[in-house]
Enzyme design. Structure first.
Site, PDB file in Angstrom:
ATOM      1  CD  GLU A 217      41.262  39.033  45.778  1.00 31.87           C
ATOM      2  OE1 GLU A 217      41.054  38.166  44.938  1.00 31.87           O
ATOM      3  OE2 GLU A 217      42.119  38.918  46.669  1.00 31.87           O
TER       4      GLU A 217
ATOM      5  CD  GLU B 125      45.989  37.821  40.299  1.00 29.26           C
ATOM      6  OE1 GLU B 125      45.067  37.586  39.502  1.00 29.26           O
ATOM      7  OE2 GLU B 125      45.880  37.706  41.533  1.00 29.26           O
TER       8      GLU B 125
END
Ligand code: BGC
Length: 897
Positions: free
Chosen positions: A471, A746
């Site tokens: 990502e 996260e």
């Protein structure tokens, strides 16, 4: 005595090769004197240091300017040419009229015109077409120095990545150059001083190219997003003592081949075969007859621009804390614990037989059985291979990538490794550390540590979401929520100035800002959605607030206007109905746990959209006013008010309750000041009730979390804010800390005792977004905040709000004016507070006290101390205006205050 320090040009000390035509100069005054400030300045500029003292040789003399401006003074002399270096110094007159002079500093212009470049783009012809990976091209060029050299500069860039060498020595310390931009629009080049590396007679220049962002894998979008092979553009400019100039530029006379780097990909890793090393390739006299001629590649339309900010550099080295063997007779694996979730790579030190391959794998955490947990990396292989040449001790590190990891596994290592076998190098964009926060609670201190490490690991040329899985994109939402905290920890002004341009490059023609920038076609929807797209306004605004930077507002103004117009066009009477127009709803309150899917949270997307529309357009009102565009400001004020009314009408009830009742809905309504005055306290009470019902837990995601504590403390619910901060069960900031985290996770529940790991398709352990609470810790616990009317901390608001049982807290911020410090201690009803306010600034300070008569400074009643003006008593604080200087306040609090 006042002295002058920290001379900077465009935030940098002696920048080599910038292309800002009227660079801004800043300096700091140093003085112990209370009330020290500047009353006038004079800037002198000359072609050399010596000529700064010769009136006749000056290129620019600003004259004595009566002004207290000591940051961002624009250069006002004659225009400067490509490669021109100038020296400057500043004289300052203080409040007593005393004059002081700084030492000298310099800056050097880069290549300002396209036709300053004689170089041609080159690469290796054998690399065309789609490939799954490619070996790194090695390029070389020999040249001879026959005359006496005065200066030598290298101007270099690439699509892909490059490293340069001269006569066997690596040039410069910058890594992952030229950094990541939308290479179709802007390509940054770097400038290096090579003068000391050159020698009379033959010299050899070498470059190694890597795939990087330009050619290698990016996120989930595959390879070759910008080009099918790495390309290099460079020229060496030699200035001789006879005044002549020679340029050695990339062209088809350069030679190219491949060598030991068989693959080097940001997500996949590097494979290096030391048996294929090209011994002496970057030295003169090497036999390159079997190399190919470089292929000249057609020029690109993109603008070549200088790097006006930081490059990525090696910052720290970490030794492993522990080594453990995974029992396996055939293939012993060794697992090293670096003790810190870090971003960079390891250097391997190994002895063994020729042809043996050591495999290095990286992971953030371990499975319950002690093996590497790599499922959250998705398709990113994150694996390096080193094949030995078998010649004694071999020391190797990869070139064109970075890994996010705490644990390292070696497979195929000959013998038993030791602590000396690997060393971890931490890399990130070089941003000076500016902040410090510490308090009496070790868990909160660890949280601060984790926030800072999240920033280190994710500020790698662009602000990324995470550094490990496939990502690593410049997510706009993440950057926006964290920027204020980031600006406490480090000087991020140039870093975000560059990224704000990336964001404009990624903007769609109709004004939409996407969810990621740069956008390598990873985001095709257009609008990034509320709280993501709004980064386009919030980022320049925050840099303005924290650094007093008006230029960035100017530079991005037109882009921000287009965005707000887009919002207006896709709204109905102020209500964001974007779904109707674009089919896209936004990410909601991303990763909040109060929704049905565990991802988008329970707050209505139209509510979030309308709130952000009102907020961003209000910021643009301020920006338009600052830029003197009164008419524009009226338009944005209308839009903002319309959105606010729509918000109230659609989502707010008369008793102050907000539709859906989520924490985030209250937080946004209060933080963005959307509610009628009379409903604010009712809404805050609802928020507190919600938090209490959850037993002091958060139910906010990326959108609500950054503001929740600020809203609570502002609305008089400090206890609740501290209860959230100190909560150790999830969802809370300290939960991950109690689980041994060394960076911010996260997800609130990235790993839990009962469920184990969260969904591996999205479970990063190094994602800074939730670290946005750091700004509150600095501003409210620590007591250092800014005054938006005098940005850049020209006027400082110091209003610490002790709570949560903390007995002390210290916050420091090295602002554009110098060091701001706030250190308080609270014991037995006594409050002691040391503060430092830099010269040329002032502060409004709030001393917790019944009234001014309970406050002393350095043992004296405050009213007897010069430089302190009592303003008022307010909510348990005595409020004063103070001038620059160091102060030591004490106040006796009775138990009820
Ligand atoms: C990223 C985020 C980002 C989000 C948007 C994720 O995959 O890691 O941090 O903001 O997508 O939904």
């Amino acid at each position: 005595m006042t002295t002058i320090s920290h001379l900077t040009c465009e935030y940098q000390t002696n920048p080599l090769g910038i292309d800002v035509l009227q660079p801004r100069l800043s300096w700091q005054l140093q003085s112990e004197r209370r009330g020290a400030r500047q009353t006038a300045y004079q800037i002198l500029l000359a072609p050399s240091e010596a000529e700064l003292d010769m009136d006749a040789s000056l290129l620019w003399d600003s004259g004595k300017i009566q002004s207290d401006q000591s940051i961002h003074v624009p250069y006002g002399g004659p225009s400067l040419g490509s490669g021109q270096r100038v020296y400057w110094k500043v004289r300052v007159w203080d409040e007593a009229g005393e004059e002081t002079e700084s030492s000298s500093a310099w800056w050097e212009m880069g290549l300002l015109e396209r036709n300053d470049w004689e170089a041609q783009w080159i690469g290796a012809s054998f690399f065309g077409g789609p490939r799954t990976s490619s070996p790194s091209p090695y390029l070389r060029k020999e040249f001879t120095l026959q005359k006496e050299l005065v200066t030598a500069r290298l101007y270099a860039t690439a699509i892909g990545l490059y490293e340069c060498y001269l006569n066997g020595v690596r040039i410069g310390e910058a890594l992952l150059t030229p950094g990541w931009t939308d290479y179709c629009k802007h390509i940054e080049y770097q400038v290096y001083d090579m003068t000391e590396l050159l020698q009379q007679g033959p010299n050899a220049f070498g470059a190694i190219l890597g795939d990087g962002w330009g050619v290698g894998h990016i996120a989930w979008v595959g390879r070759q997003r910008y080009a099918d092979r790495p390309q290099f553009l460079a020229q060496i400019v030699l200035i001789y003592s006879d005044g002549s100039k020679e340029i050695i530029a990339t062209d088809n006379t350069w030679k190219v081949t491949t060598g030991p780097i068989l693959e080097s990909d940001m997500l996949m890793g590097e494979s290096y075969d030391a048996r294929r090393e090209l011994i002496g390739w970057d030295r003169a006299g090497y036999d390159d007859r079997r190399w190919w001629s470089a292929e000249v590649i057609a020029d690109h339309d993109a603008a070549l621009v200088a790097t006006n900010g930081p490059t990525v550099k090696r910052q720290e080295a970490l030794r492993p804390l522990k080594i453990r063997q995974i029992p396996d007779f055939v293939n012993p694996r060794w697992i090293f614990d670096m003790g810190q979730n870090m971003v960079g790579w390891v250097r391997l030190c190994v002895r063994g037989e020729k042809g043996r391959t050591v495999t290095i794998r990286y992971a953030e955490t371990l499975n319950p059985d002690g093996t590497l947990y790599t499922t959250n990396l998705r398709t990113a292989r994150n694996t390096d291979h080193y094949t030995l040449k078998g010649e004694g001790e071999e020391v190797w590190e990869p070139h064109f990538l970075f890994h996010g990891f705490r644990y390292v596994e070696l497979l195929g290592f000959p013998g038993v490794p030791t602590e000396e076998t690997i060393i971890g190098f931490v890399i990130h964009s070089e941003m000076p550390s500016t902040g410090m926060f510490e308090c009496s609670d070790p868990l909160i201190n660890q949280l601060q540590h984790n926030i800072v490490w999240g920033q280190k690991g994710n500020f790698v040329d662009v602000p990324t979401d995470c550094p490990q899985r496939d990502e690593r994109l410049g997510w706009t939402g993440d950057a926006q929520v964290f920027i204020r905290t980031a600006a406490f920890n480090m000087n991020v002004a140039s870093f975000f100035t560059k990224w704000a341009r990336d964001l404009e490059d990624a903007q769609y023609p109709d004004g939409e800002y996407p969810a990621v920038a740069p956008n390598p076609s990873a985001w095709s929807i257009g609008d990034g959605g509320p709280a993501w797209a709004d980064a386009g306004v919030i980022v320049p605004w925050t840099i303005y607030l924290c650094y007093g930077d008006v230029s960035l507002l100017e530079a991005r103004y037109e882009s921000m206007q287009r965005f707000i117009e887009f919002l207006s066009e896709t709204s109905k009477n102020g209500l964001r109905c974007y779904a109707e127009y674009t089919g896209w709803h936004g990410f909601g309150d991303w990763l909040a746990l109060d929704g049905s899917d565990g991802r988008e949270g329970g707050t209505s997307k139209e509510l979030i959209g309308t709130a952000f529309y009102a907020y961003s357009s209000r910021l643009l009102v301020n920006i338009a006013r600052i830029l003197g565009k009164e008419e524009d400001s009226i338009r944005y004020s209308d839009l903002s008010e319309k959105a606010r009314h729509a918000f109230i009408q659609r989502f707010v009830r008369e008793d102050g309750k907000i539709e859906g009742g989520t924490q985030t809905s209250y937080v946004l309504a209060l933080e963005f000041e959307l509610l009628p005055q009379e409903l604010r306290h009712l809404a805050a009470a609802e928020l507190v009730r919600n938090i209490r019902e959850r037993d002091n837990h958060l139910s906010t995601g990326f959108v609500g979390t950054p503001y929740i504590n600020a809203v609570l403390s502002k609305m008089g619910h400090l206890d609740t804010a501290y209860a959230l901060l100190k909560q150790t069960t999830w969802p809370s900031w300290l939960y991950s800390v109690t689980q041994g985290a060394t960076t911010i996770w996260e997800r609130w529940d990235g790993w839990t005792h009962d469920k184990g790991f969260q969904d591996p398709s999205m479970n990063s352990f190094n994602h800074y977004a939730y670290g946005a609470v750091g700004a509150w810790m600095y501003a409210v616990t620590g007591g250092i905040d800014l005054d938006p009317d005098q940005p850049g901390y020209k006027h400082i608001i110091m209003h610490p709000l002790p709570g949560g049982g903390l007995t002390y807290a210290t916050a420091e911020l090295h602002s554009m004016y110098g060091m701001i410090r706030s250190a308080w201690r609270q014991e037995n009803g006594a409050f002691d507070w040391q503060i430092m306010i830099p010269p040329n600034t002032s502060a409004t300070i709030y001393v917790p006290a019944k009234d001014a008569s309970h406050v002393t400074e350095n043992g004296h009643p405050v009213e007897k101390v010069g430089g302190i003006t009592f303003l008022r008593t307010q909510n348990g604080s005595a409020v004063f205006d103070v001038r620059a200087g160091s102060y030591s306040f004490s106040s006796q609090l009775d138990k009820t205050t």
